[in-house]
Design a protein around this motif. Structure first.
Motif, PDB file in Angstrom:
ATOM      1  N   ALA A  74       0.834  -1.205   0.000  1.00 27.32           N
ATOM      2  CA  ALA A  74       0.000   0.000   0.000  1.00 27.32           C
ATOM      3  C   ALA A  74       0.870   1.258   0.000  1.00 27.32           C
ATOM      4  CB  ALA A  74      -0.932  -0.004   1.210  1.00 27.32           C
ATOM      5  N   ASP A  75       1.902   1.266   0.827  1.00 30.92           N
ATOM      6  CA  ASP A  75       2.788   2.432   0.874  1.00 30.92           C
ATOM      7  C   ASP A  75       3.542   2.603  -0.439  1.00 30.92           C
ATOM      8  OD1 ASP A  75       2.016   3.163   3.418  1.00 30.92           O
ATOM      9  OD2 ASP A  75       3.637   2.050   4.402  1.00 30.92           O
ATOM     10  N   LEU A  76       3.987   1.501  -1.016  1.00 34.21           N
ATOM     11  CA  LEU A  76       4.687   1.559  -2.299  1.00 34.21           C
ATOM     12  C   LEU A  76       3.762   2.087  -3.391  1.00 34.21           C
ATOM     13  CD1 LEU A  76       7.241   0.904  -3.935  1.00 34.21           C
ATOM     14  CD2 LEU A  76       6.323  -1.392  -4.270  1.00 34.21           C
ATOM     15  N   ALA A  77       2.521   1.625  -3.405  1.00 37.23           N
ATOM     16  CA  ALA A  77       1.552   2.083  -4.398  1.00 37.23           C
ATOM     17  C   ALA A  77       1.286   3.577  -4.239  1.00 37.23           C
ATOM     18  CB  ALA A  77       0.247   1.296  -4.276  1.00 37.23           C
ATOM     19  N   TYR A  78       1.158   4.041  -3.002  1.00 36.19           N
ATOM     20  CA  TYR A  78       0.913   5.458  -2.762  1.00 36.19           C
ATOM     21  C   TYR A  78       2.095   6.309  -3.217  1.00 36.19           C
ATOM     22  CZ  TYR A  78      -0.243   9.860  -0.564  1.00 36.19           C
ATOM     23  OH  TYR A  78      -0.513  11.185  -0.355  1.00 36.19           O
ATOM     24  N   LYS A  79       3.301   5.888  -2.844  1.00 31.85           N
ATOM     25  CA  LYS A  79       4.491   6.650  -3.230  1.00 31.85           C
ATOM     26  C   LYS A  79       4.670   6.659  -4.742  1.00 31.85           C
ATOM     27  CE  LYS A  79       6.887   6.024   1.121  1.00 31.85           C
ATOM     28  NZ  LYS A  79       7.958   5.355   1.836  1.00 31.85           N
ATOM     29  N   SER A  80       4.371   5.541  -5.382  1.00 34.68           N
ATOM     30  CA  SER A  80       4.477   5.460  -6.839  1.00 34.68           C
ATOM     31  C   SER A  80       3.464   6.401  -7.502  1.00 34.68           C
ATOM     32  CB  SER A  80       4.246   4.026  -7.297  1.00 34.68           C
ATOM     33  OG  SER A  80       4.281   3.926  -8.680  1.00 34.68           O
ATOM     34  N   ALA A  81       2.237   6.385  -7.031  1.00 41.71           N
ATOM     35  CA  ALA A  81       1.200   7.256  -7.582  1.00 41.71           C
ATOM     36  C   ALA A  81       1.546   8.727  -7.341  1.00 41.71           C
ATOM     37  CB  ALA A  81      -0.156   6.930  -6.956  1.00 41.71           C
ATOM     38  N   GLU A  82       2.095   9.021  -6.169  1.00 40.56           N
ATOM     39  CA  GLU A  82       2.480  10.392  -5.844  1.00 40.56           C
ATOM     40  C   GLU A  82       3.591  10.870  -6.785  1.00 40.56           C
ATOM     41  OE1 GLU A  82       2.925  12.577  -1.594  1.00 40.56           O
ATOM     42  OE2 GLU A  82       4.257  10.869  -1.902  1.00 40.56           O
ATOM     43  N   GLN A  83       4.572  10.007  -7.046  1.00 40.45           N
ATOM     44  CA  GLN A  83       5.668  10.378  -7.938  1.00 40.45           C
ATOM     45  C   GLN A  83       5.168  10.554  -9.371  1.00 40.45           C
ATOM     46  OE1 GLN A  83       8.896  11.126  -6.991  1.00 40.45           O
ATOM     47  NE2 GLN A  83       8.911  11.917  -9.074  1.00 40.45           N
ATOM     48  N   MET A  84       4.264   9.677  -9.796  1.00 39.38           N
ATOM     49  CA  MET A  84       3.714   9.807 -11.147  1.00 39.38           C
ATOM     50  C   MET A  84       2.931  11.114 -11.290  1.00 39.38           C
ATOM     51  SD  MET A  84       2.608   5.960 -12.258  1.00 39.38           S
ATOM     52  CE  MET A  84       2.249   6.415 -13.944  1.00 39.38           C
ATOM     53  N   ALA A  85       2.217  11.502 -10.256  1.00 32.69           N
ATOM     54  CA  ALA A  85       1.467  12.759 -10.301  1.00 32.69           C
ATOM     55  C   ALA A  85       2.410  13.958 -10.408  1.00 32.69           C
ATOM     56  CB  ALA A  85       0.584  12.886  -9.054  1.00 32.69           C
ATOM     57  N   LYS A  86       3.506  13.915  -9.656  1.00 34.06           N
ATOM     58  CA  LYS A  86       4.493  14.999  -9.740  1.00 34.06           C
ATOM     59  C   LYS A  86       5.119  15.048 -11.132  1.00 34.06           C
ATOM     60  CE  LYS A  86       5.694  14.979  -4.847  1.00 34.06           C
ATOM     61  NZ  LYS A  86       6.728  14.613  -3.858  1.00 34.06           N
ATOM     62  N   ASP A  87       5.436  13.870 -11.690  1.00 38.61           N
ATOM     63  CA  ASP A  87       6.025  13.818 -13.028  1.00 38.61           C
ATOM     64  C   ASP A  87       5.062  14.382 -14.074  1.00 38.61           C
ATOM     65  OD1 ASP A  87       8.320  12.712 -12.000  1.00 38.61           O
ATOM     66  OD2 ASP A  87       7.895  10.668 -12.685  1.00 38.61           O
ATOM     67  N   ALA A  88       3.785  14.006 -13.968  1.00 41.36           N
ATOM     68  CA  ALA A  88       2.788  14.501 -14.922  1.00 41.36           C
ATOM     69  C   ALA A  88       2.674  16.021 -14.833  1.00 41.36           C
ATOM     70  CB  ALA A  88       1.433  13.849 -14.663  1.00 41.36           C
ATOM     71  N   GLU A  89       2.729  16.543 -13.619  1.00 42.11           N
ATOM     72  CA  GLU A  89       2.673  17.993 -13.433  1.00 42.11           C
ATOM     73  C   GLU A  89       3.888  18.662 -14.079  1.00 42.11           C
ATOM     74  OE1 GLU A  89       2.103  21.234  -9.828  1.00 42.11           O
ATOM     75  OE2 GLU A  89       2.684  19.181  -9.334  1.00 42.11           O
ATOM     76  N   LEU A  90       5.056  18.062 -13.913  1.00 45.95           N
ATOM     77  CA  LEU A  90       6.271  18.620 -14.513  1.00 45.95           C
ATOM     78  C   LEU A  90       6.222  18.582 -16.039  1.00 45.95           C
ATOM     79  CD1 LEU A  90       9.024  17.256 -12.113  1.00 45.95           C
ATOM     80  CD2 LEU A  90       8.267  19.617 -12.371  1.00 45.95           C
ATOM     81  N   PHE A  91       5.691  17.494 -16.602  1.00 46.83           N
ATOM     82  CA  PHE A  91       5.563  17.412 -18.061  1.00 46.83           C
ATOM     83  C   PHE A  91       4.641  18.512 -18.580  1.00 46.83           C
ATOM     84  CE2 PHE A  91       6.778  12.758 -17.736  1.00 46.83           C
ATOM     85  CZ  PHE A  91       8.019  12.934 -18.331  1.00 46.83           C
ATOM     86  N   ALA A  92       3.542  18.748 -17.892  1.00 45.20           N
ATOM     87  CA  ALA A  92       2.612  19.803 -18.306  1.00 45.20           C
ATOM     88  C   ALA A  92       3.280  21.171 -18.205  1.00 45.20           C
ATOM     89  CB  ALA A  92       1.340  19.761 -17.463  1.00 45.20           C
ATOM     90  N   GLN A  93       4.004  21.412 -17.117  1.00 44.40           N
ATOM     91  CA  GLN A  93       4.698  22.682 -16.957  1.00 44.40           C
ATOM     92  C   GLN A  93       5.747  22.870 -18.050  1.00 44.40           C
ATOM     93  OE1 GLN A  93       6.312  22.742 -12.999  1.00 44.40           O
ATOM     94  NE2 GLN A  93       4.372  23.340 -12.068  1.00 44.40           N
ATOM     95  N   HIS A  94       6.454  21.808 -18.378  1.00 37.94           N
ATOM     96  CA  HIS A  94       7.472  21.882 -19.423  1.00 37.94           C
ATOM     97  C   HIS A  94       6.842  22.251 -20.769  1.00 37.94           C
ATOM     98  CE1 HIS A  94      11.238  21.067 -21.456  1.00 37.94           C
ATOM     99  NE2 HIS A  94      10.598  20.291 -22.303  1.00 37.94           N
ATOM    100  N   ALA A  95       5.622  21.781 -20.997  1.00 39.95           N
ATOM    101  CA  ALA A  95       4.914  22.096 -22.239  1.00 39.95           C
ATOM    102  C   ALA A  95       4.276  23.483 -22.186  1.00 39.95           C
ATOM    103  CB  ALA A  95       3.849  21.037 -22.517  1.00 39.95           C
ATOM    104  N   GLY A  96       4.427  24.173 -21.050  1.00 42.25           N
ATOM    105  CA  GLY A  96       3.874  25.520 -20.928  1.00 42.25           C
ATOM    106  C   GLY A  96       2.389  25.526 -20.608  1.00 42.25           C
ATOM    107  N   ARG A  97       1.902  24.457 -20.016  1.00 41.54           N
ATOM    108  CA  ARG A  97       0.480  24.361 -19.674  1.00 41.54           C
ATOM    109  C   ARG A  97       0.305  24.275 -18.169  1.00 41.54           C
ATOM    110  NH1 ARG A  97      -0.489  19.510 -20.944  1.00 41.54           N
ATOM    111  NH2 ARG A  97       1.247  18.928 -22.243  1.00 41.54           N
ATOM    112  N   LYS A  98      -0.878  24.667 -17.720  1.00 41.16           N
ATOM    113  CA  LYS A  98      -1.230  24.517 -16.310  1.00 41.16           C
ATOM    114  C   LYS A  98      -2.125  23.298 -16.105  1.00 41.16           C
ATOM    115  CE  LYS A  98      -0.831  29.356 -15.044  1.00 41.16           C
ATOM    116  NZ  LYS A  98      -1.481  30.506 -14.432  1.00 41.16           N
ATOM    117  N   THR A  99      -2.564  22.703 -17.206  1.00 39.35           N
ATOM    118  CA  THR A  99      -3.462  21.557 -17.157  1.00 39.35           C
ATOM    119  C   THR A  99      -2.717  20.296 -17.588  1.00 39.35           C
ATOM    120  OG1 THR A  99      -5.308  22.997 -17.744  1.00 39.35           O
ATOM    121  CG2 THR A  99      -5.646  20.636 -18.020  1.00 39.35           C
ATOM    122  N   ILE A 100      -2.884  19.236 -16.823  1.00 40.21           N
ATOM    123  CA  ILE A 100      -2.274  17.951 -17.165  1.00 40.21           C
ATOM    124  C   ILE A 100      -3.171  17.255 -18.175  1.00 40.21           C
ATOM    125  CG2 ILE A 100      -1.647  15.681 -16.286  1.00 40.21           C
ATOM    126  CD1 ILE A 100      -0.999  17.065 -13.617  1.00 40.21           C
TER     127      ILE A 100
END
Length: 152
Positions: free
Chosen positions: A75-101
């Motif tokens: 459960a902890d591994l799944a949460y940490k993995s999902a949290e990291q994926m969410a941060k990565d998705a946010e960074l990809f959107a920011q890199h593309a110059g968007r505020k929306t994922i």
């Protein structure tokens, strides 16, 4: 489960320390922080319950019992993995110059896991197939460069 309880106690101590540090801040900011923390804790708890349910069901299918500490670790591994994926998705959107994922950002987060990336692409295509076809497509505005006459 003792490990989960210890982790919860550590998180509560950390939250208390953070609350004490924020006590000097404006009330609105501290309240927003507390609301965000409460929402994150609720999501974490819901994910834990889902993982426990899935692990128990999969264990029963295999004729096995999954130990509580193992379920807590998963459960902890799944949460940490999902949290990291969410941060990565946010960074990809920011890199593309968007505020929306967008869905492409989510698919990019799975680039290290080909199976997951394939599942996400399939899911994305299924969603696109279910969307009602728009009769009007947005047209690109012609640029001034395109409007200038061409000298021959």
């Amino acid at each position: 489960m003792d490990m989960v309880m210890d982790m919860d106690m550590d998180m509560e101590t950390l939250a208390d320390d953070t609350d004490a540090a924020l006590a000097g801040d404006s009330g609105g900011e501290a309240e927003r922080y507390e609301a965000a923390e409460a929402e994150a804790e609720l999501l974490r708890d819901r994910l834990r319950l889902a993982v426990i349910s899935i692990a128990t069901a999969e264990g029963k299918k295999a004729g096995m019992t999954v130990a509580d500490p193992v379920v807590a670790c998963i459960a902890d591994l799944a949460y940490k993995s999902a949290e990291q994926m969410a941060k990565d998705a946010e960074l990809f959107a920011q890199h593309a110059g968007r505020k929306t994922i967008k869905m492409d950002d989510v698919i990019l987060t799975a680039h290290r896991n080909e199976h997951l990336m394939g599942l996400l692409r399939t899911f994305s295509q299924e969603l696109k197939g279910k969307e009602p076809a728009s009769s009007e497509r947005k047209r690109k505005k012609s640029s001034k460069k395109d409007e200038r006459p061409i000298d021959v």
